[in-house]
Design a protein around this motif. Structure first.
Motif, PDB file in Angstrom:
ATOM      1  N   GLU A  59       0.836  -1.207   0.000  1.00 37.64           N
ATOM      2  CA  GLU A  59       0.000   0.000   0.000  1.00 37.64           C
ATOM      3  C   GLU A  59       0.871   1.258   0.000  1.00 37.64           C
ATOM      4  N   SER A  60       1.930   1.255   0.799  1.00 38.80           N
ATOM      5  CA  SER A  60       2.820   2.420   0.837  1.00 38.80           C
ATOM      6  C   SER A  60       3.558   2.578  -0.483  1.00 38.80           C
ATOM      7  N   TRP A  61       3.873   1.460  -1.125  1.00 36.07           N
ATOM      8  CA  TRP A  61       4.578   1.470  -2.408  1.00 36.07           C
ATOM      9  C   TRP A  61       3.692   2.072  -3.500  1.00 36.07           C
ATOM     10  N   TYR A  62       2.404   1.726  -3.486  1.00 40.02           N
ATOM     11  CA  TYR A  62       1.483   2.330  -4.463  1.00 40.02           C
ATOM     12  C   TYR A  62       1.354   3.832  -4.222  1.00 40.02           C
ATOM     13  N   GLY A  63       1.343   4.237  -2.961  1.00 44.15           N
ATOM     14  CA  GLY A  63       1.214   5.657  -2.631  1.00 44.15           C
ATOM     15  C   GLY A  63       2.478   6.447  -2.883  1.00 44.15           C
ATOM     16  N   SER A  64       3.616   5.782  -2.812  1.00 46.33           N
ATOM     17  CA  SER A  64       4.910   6.430  -3.005  1.00 46.33           C
ATOM     18  C   SER A  64       5.815   5.476  -3.783  1.00 46.33           C
ATOM     19  N   PRO A  65       5.629   5.399  -5.120  1.00 41.23           N
ATOM     20  CA  PRO A  65       6.390   4.429  -5.921  1.00 41.23           C
ATOM     21  C   PRO A  65       7.903   4.605  -5.768  1.00 41.23           C
ATOM     22  N   ARG A  66       8.572   3.503  -5.489  1.00 38.20           N
ATOM     23  CA  ARG A  66      10.021   3.487  -5.333  1.00 38.20           C
ATOM     24  C   ARG A  66      10.460   2.036  -5.405  1.00 38.20           C
ATOM     25  N   GLU A  67      11.710   1.832  -5.716  1.00 36.38           N
ATOM     26  CA  GLU A  67      12.244   0.484  -5.711  1.00 36.38           C
ATOM     27  C   GLU A  67      12.446   0.062  -4.257  1.00 36.38           C
ATOM     28  N   VAL A  68      11.841  -1.061  -3.882  1.00 38.34           N
ATOM     29  CA  VAL A  68      11.893  -1.558  -2.504  1.00 38.34           C
ATOM     30  C   VAL A  68      12.455  -2.969  -2.523  1.00 38.34           C
ATOM     31  N   PHE A  69      13.413  -3.240  -1.643  1.00 40.36           N
ATOM     32  CA  PHE A  69      13.982  -4.578  -1.515  1.00 40.36           C
ATOM     33  C   PHE A  69      13.539  -5.188  -0.197  1.00 40.36           C
ATOM     34  N   LEU A  70      13.197  -6.464  -0.247  1.00 40.53           N
ATOM     35  CA  LEU A  70      12.789  -7.205   0.945  1.00 40.53           C
ATOM     36  C   LEU A  70      13.721  -8.396   1.097  1.00 40.53           C
TER      37      LEU A  70
END
Length: 99
Positions: free
Chosen positions: A31-42
């Protein structure tokens, strides 16, 4: 400073909780990624099979890499690894497509 999910671009998990809770955590991250698109690593160290099965079904996630860690401890435990998934930065991908 208070932690905000939308400010984070990397998350580290060490088999911390049940898969049911992982569903809720992933929903919040996505949800946070949709609101603030950025490359995220898990990063998932020592992942349970249930974790991997679930993560492979999340549409937004891409499997990125696997780091074998079997040389850290004696024995041959197949869970001694770090599985890396990512959420892509659509802004970067869109810019590259327009080049």
């Amino acid at each position: 400073k208070n932690f905000k999910v939308e400010d984070a671009d990397a998350f580290y998990f060490f088999n911390p909780f049940s898969v049911e809770i992982l569903h809720k955590v992933m929903a919040r991250i996505i949800e946070s990624w949709y609101g603030s698109p950025r490359e995220v690593f898990l990063f998932f160290y020592y992942p349970a099979d249930e974790y991997i099965s679930y993560l492979m079904t999340v549409d937004e996630l891409e499997f990125y890499d696997e780091i074998e860690c079997d040389d850290l401890f004696a024995g041959n435990d197949p869970r001694e690894r770090i599985m890396i998934f990512k959420l892509p930065d659509y802004k970067i991908e869109e810019d590259n497509e327009n080049c």
